[in-house]
Enzyme design. Structure first.
Site, PDB file in Angstrom:
ATOM      1  N   ARG A   1      51.330  38.416 -17.763  1.00 37.23           N
ATOM      2  CA  ARG A   1      52.152  37.498 -18.048  1.00 37.23           C
ATOM      3  C   ARG A   1      53.587  37.512 -17.317  1.00 37.23           C
ATOM      4  NH1 ARG A   1      51.989  37.425 -24.353  1.00 37.23           N
ATOM      5  NH2 ARG A   1      49.869  36.297 -24.409  1.00 37.23           N
TER       6      ARG A   1
ATOM      7  N   GLY B   1      55.621  39.173 -41.703  1.00 39.51           N
ATOM      8  CA  GLY B   1      54.527  38.944 -40.827  1.00 39.51           C
ATOM      9  C   GLY B   1      53.384  40.013 -41.011  1.00 39.51           C
TER      10      GLY B   1
ATOM     11  N   HIS C   1      59.237  34.873 -25.543  1.00 38.36           N
ATOM     12  CA  HIS C   1      57.845  34.716 -26.433  1.00 38.36           C
ATOM     13  C   HIS C   1      57.884  36.165 -27.156  1.00 38.36           C
ATOM     14  CE1 HIS C   1      53.867  34.345 -27.712  1.00 38.36           C
ATOM     15  NE2 HIS C   1      53.311  35.022 -27.115  1.00 38.36           N
TER      16      HIS C   1
ATOM     17  N   SER D   1      56.414  35.080 -37.205  1.00 38.96           N
ATOM     18  CA  SER D   1      55.517  34.907 -35.848  1.00 38.96           C
ATOM     19  C   SER D   1      54.210  34.817 -36.084  1.00 38.96           C
ATOM     20  CB  SER D   1      56.239  35.873 -34.763  1.00 38.96           C
ATOM     21  OG  SER D   1      57.905  35.549 -34.554  1.00 38.96           O
ATOM     22  N   THR D   2      53.853  35.821 -36.992  1.00 37.45           N
ATOM     23  CA  THR D   2      52.328  35.971 -36.895  1.00 37.45           C
ATOM     24  C   THR D   2      51.789  34.524 -37.201  1.00 37.45           C
ATOM     25  OG1 THR D   2      52.675  38.062 -38.058  1.00 37.45           O
ATOM     26  CG2 THR D   2      50.463  37.081 -38.533  1.00 37.45           C
TER      27      THR D   2
ATOM     28  N   HIS E   1      56.370  33.807 -22.190  1.00 38.07           N
ATOM     29  CA  HIS E   1      55.222  33.362 -22.165  1.00 38.07           C
ATOM     30  C   HIS E   1      55.149  32.289 -20.962  1.00 38.07           C
ATOM     31  CE1 HIS E   1      51.362  31.742 -23.186  1.00 38.07           C
ATOM     32  NE2 HIS E   1      51.329  32.715 -24.158  1.00 38.07           N
TER      33      HIS E   1
ATOM     34  N   GLU F   1      42.288  36.625 -22.305  1.00 30.52           N
ATOM     35  CA  GLU F   1      43.536  36.417 -21.647  1.00 30.52           C
ATOM     36  C   GLU F   1      44.057  37.185 -20.560  1.00 30.52           C
ATOM     37  OE1 GLU F   1      45.909  36.220 -25.262  1.00 30.52           O
ATOM     38  OE2 GLU F   1      44.163  35.378 -26.453  1.00 30.52           O
TER      39      GLU F   1
ATOM     40  N   LYS G   1      63.224  36.173 -45.391  1.00 33.52           N
ATOM     41  CA  LYS G   1      64.460  35.520 -45.555  1.00 33.52           C
ATOM     42  C   LYS G   1      64.281  34.082 -45.948  1.00 33.52           C
ATOM     43  CE  LYS G   1      65.304  35.107 -40.809  1.00 33.52           C
ATOM     44  NZ  LYS G   1      66.125  35.353 -39.673  1.00 33.52           N
TER      45      LYS G   1
ATOM     46  N   ASP H   1      66.893  40.322 -36.506  1.00 33.15           N
ATOM     47  CA  ASP H   1      67.562  40.897 -37.640  1.00 33.15           C
ATOM     48  C   ASP H   1      67.354  42.352 -37.660  1.00 33.15           C
ATOM     49  OD1 ASP H   1      68.116  38.168 -38.214  1.00 33.15           O
ATOM     50  OD2 ASP H   1      66.624  38.063 -39.691  1.00 33.15           O
TER      51      ASP H   1
ATOM     52  N   ARG I   1      54.068  43.338 -22.654  1.00 35.33           N
ATOM     53  CA  ARG I   1      52.829  43.704 -23.496  1.00 35.33           C
ATOM     54  C   ARG I   1      51.562  42.897 -22.859  1.00 35.33           C
ATOM     55  NH1 ARG I   1      51.014  40.134 -27.169  1.00 35.33           N
ATOM     56  NH2 ARG I   1      52.825  38.860 -27.145  1.00 35.33           N
TER      57      ARG I   1
ATOM     58  N   SER J   1      49.811  42.390 -29.827  1.00 38.88           N
ATOM     59  CA  SER J   1      50.965  42.258 -30.653  1.00 38.88           C
ATOM     60  C   SER J   1      50.519  42.664 -31.960  1.00 38.88           C
ATOM     61  CB  SER J   1      51.792  41.240 -30.487  1.00 38.88           C
ATOM     62  OG  SER J   1      50.976  40.226 -30.590  1.00 38.88           O
ATOM     63  N   LEU J   2      49.600  41.471 -32.450  1.00 35.49           N
ATOM     64  CA  LEU J   2      49.193  41.371 -33.867  1.00 35.49           C
ATOM     65  C   LEU J   2      48.377  43.068 -34.402  1.00 35.49           C
ATOM     66  CD1 LEU J   2      47.424  37.939 -34.301  1.00 35.49           C
ATOM     67  CD2 LEU J   2      49.653  38.850 -35.270  1.00 35.49           C
TER      68      LEU J   2
HETATM   69  C1  SIN Z   1      48.709  33.336 -26.826  1.00 34.98           C
HETATM   70  O1  SIN Z   1      47.837  32.748 -27.714  1.00 34.98           O
HETATM   71  O2  SIN Z   1      48.937  33.065 -25.663  1.00 34.98           O
HETATM   72  C2  SIN Z   1      49.794  34.297 -27.255  1.00 34.98           C
HETATM   73  C3  SIN Z   1      48.769  35.521 -27.485  1.00 34.98           C
HETATM   74  C4  SIN Z   1      49.817  36.691 -27.175  1.00 34.98           C
HETATM   75  O3  SIN Z   1      51.162  36.532 -27.171  1.00 34.98           O
HETATM   76  O4  SIN Z   1      49.522  37.692 -27.287  1.00 34.98           O
END
Ligand code: SIN
Length: 521
Positions: free
Chosen positions: A279, A12, A340, A40-41, A233, A116, A33, A212, A375, A380-381
């Protein structure tokens, strides 16, 4: 034996970013793997939070992160993430990433910024609603061109190799095509295996998210922190055949309103920020509404933004919903909360060092204090980007003092049986159902006790499978999800309060004693 300076496990944003840096100073073995893209990315829709507008400030992004984290973030780590984000974003852009740009001028940021939950400003850089996919493509293109990176797809790490002095020397790795287990030796080992969503029945995560990295680190004796904080989420598409499809939080950022099945907007009853509350609060509010009305889903209503806007801003979500017979411009979207993001993980310092020497952890499988108890959206990214740089800065200086230790035990598995794939599938489903019923959004002591008893039995059964059957990807994944489920339950039992993503109805309030939960073997 395959030897290299760095062994990176996972492909990722964290693993690929680290590999692209590490290959400047050494040879990298990059194992994943499934295929490189399976992470997830690649599924991330929202984007990356980063201050780019003069109207916005680092202080404000820091504050929003700390508030969402409900008192458990490490402020130094949050500062690093927020303040170094622009440099890391620039690197991504230099590698070829295109974030959506504005076609109009309403502020000094050149980017079209998304909003967001929990953010007090628009600050999310995005690429429509396929941001993660675009980033993953750019990183993979660069990794494939890099000289010092050897890529091993369909290779899954079985276990870490840790010597008596608590030093990680590599990993045993299952090569699926040849059905063999190889020994990978390295000076530095980096866990970038992503999250744990598949421990639950409903998740936004891809199938590879079986915890993992966390399970292997735990078995090797590393400290694991804050695993009770599984973030749900609020809005995954509710549809019997749609598997793990997320309706991005950005949809609420653009005006989407949650409504119960009577058509009533309910979020104002739960938080002043309504649909854009952090969230954990939105997910719990939905859970309460579902239980109150005996419903299976709530609705997300964005019809008022009209077809032109929705098709342009959310092309992927629009198309996917249409495929399932929902026209976002005319129909409300049925949604449910789903597992999530894992806010906990392998405990690390700011350089991503674990409690095992020469073993680093970055991205979702690490717990560095950025995410706290919950979070903040689109952090996260950013976590993967920023702390892959920190891990690289530290580990490159360590290389010269480490020699590869070839004197490691061989992997032993004398089992000859192939196992019954249906039994494995049942085991998998049993764990996921158990976790969804007893260890999900709202927990209590009795449910946690029941879950622990049951998971211990399942763990024993899986141990027997391991003794009797040849290694396979399915067996390894089941072993890992059972291990991670047990860690989540034990962590949840340790926390006698409710905070962020962990809510225990026996202790509904926050405690004044704020501390991390550590579980170790
Ligand atoms: C989303 O697009 O709702 C996910 C974004 C995130 O989990 O930070």
């Amino acid at each position: 034996m395959i030897k290299s300076d760095y062994l990176v496990i996972g492909s990722g944003i964290a693993g690929l970013s680290f590999a692209l840096k590490a290959c400047r100073t050494g040879v990298v073995s990059l194992i994943t793997k499934r295929k490189l893209f399976d992470s997830s990315t690649g599924k991330a829709q929202g984007g990356i939070a980063c201050v780019t507008d003069k109207e916005d400030t680092f202080e404000s992004h820091i504050e929003d992160t700390l508030i969402a984290g409900a008192g458990l973030c490490n402020k130094e780590i949050v500062e690093i993430a927020v303040r170094t984000a622009p440099e890391r974003i620039k690197e991504l852009i230099d590698m070829g990433m295109n974030f959506a740009k504005k076609s109009y001028k309403d502020s000094d940021s050149e980017f079209e910024l998304g909003l967001e939950g929990g953010h007090s400003k628009r600050r999310v850089l995005h690429s429509g609603d396929i941001t993660g996919e675009e980033i993953e493509k750019v990183l993979i293109n660069n990794v494939k061109k890099a000289e010092n990176i050897n890529i091993f797809e369909e290779h899954m790490a079985v276990d870490l190799i840790v010597d008596k002095s608590n030093k990680c020397c590599g990993a045993y790795v299952y090569d699926e095509k040849n059905a063999t287990v190889e020994t990978f030796l390295a000076k530095i080992v980096v866990l970038a295996c992503g999250g744990t969503g598949k421990v639950y029945l409903y998740t936004s995560n891809p199938d590879v998210a079986t915890g993992d990295g966390i399970a292997m680190a735990y078995r090797a004796g590393a400290d694991i922190a804050n695993m009770e904080f599984i973030q749900f989420h609020p809005t995954c598409l509710y549809n019997p055949i749609a598997k793990s499809f997320l309706i991005s939080e950005a949809v609420r950022g653009e005006g989407g309103i949650l409504k119960n099945q009577k058509g009533e907007a309910f979020m104002e009853k739960y938080h002043p920020l309504k649909d854009l509350a952090p969230r954990d609060i939105v997910s719990r509010a939905i859970d309460t509404e579902l239980k109150k009305h005996g419903d299976k889903f709530v609705y997300l209503d964005i019809r008022h933004r009209g077809e032109d806007f929705l098709v342009k801003r959310f092309p992927n979500i629009y198309e996917k919903c249409l495929f399932y017979g929902i026209d976002m411009a005319r129909d409300m979207i049925p949604v449910v909360p789903a597992a999530h993001y894992c806010c906990g993980g392998v405990a690390v310092d700011k350089y991503a060092q674990t409690t095992i020497k020469n073993l680093f952890a970055i991205g979702e499988n690490a717990c560095n204090g950025l995410q706290g108890a919950n979070r903040l959206a689109s952090n996260s990214l950013l976590d993967g980007l920023v702390f892959s740089e920190y891990a690289y800065q530290k580990s490159k200086d360590m290389l010269k003092d480490i020699s590869i230790d070839e004197n490691v035990p061989e992997f032993v598995n004398e089992a000859t049986g192939n196992g019954d794939p249906t039994t494995m599938l049942h085991k998998w489903e049993e764990v996921r159902r158990l976790m969804s019923n007893y260890v999900a959004i709202v927990r209590n002591d009795e449910r946690l006790q029941m879950a622990l008893k049951r998971i211990e039995l399942i763990k024993d059964e899986v141990k027997n499978h391991f003794r009797d059957f040849k290694v396979s990807m399915e067996l390894l994944e089941v072993k890992n999800i059972v291990e991670v489920a047990e860690i989540i339950i034990k962590s949840a039992m340790k926390r006698k309060e409710s905070r962020g993503a962990h809510f225990n109805s026996d202790y509904p309030k926050k405690s004044s004693n704020i501390k991390d939960t550590i579980v170790a073997k």
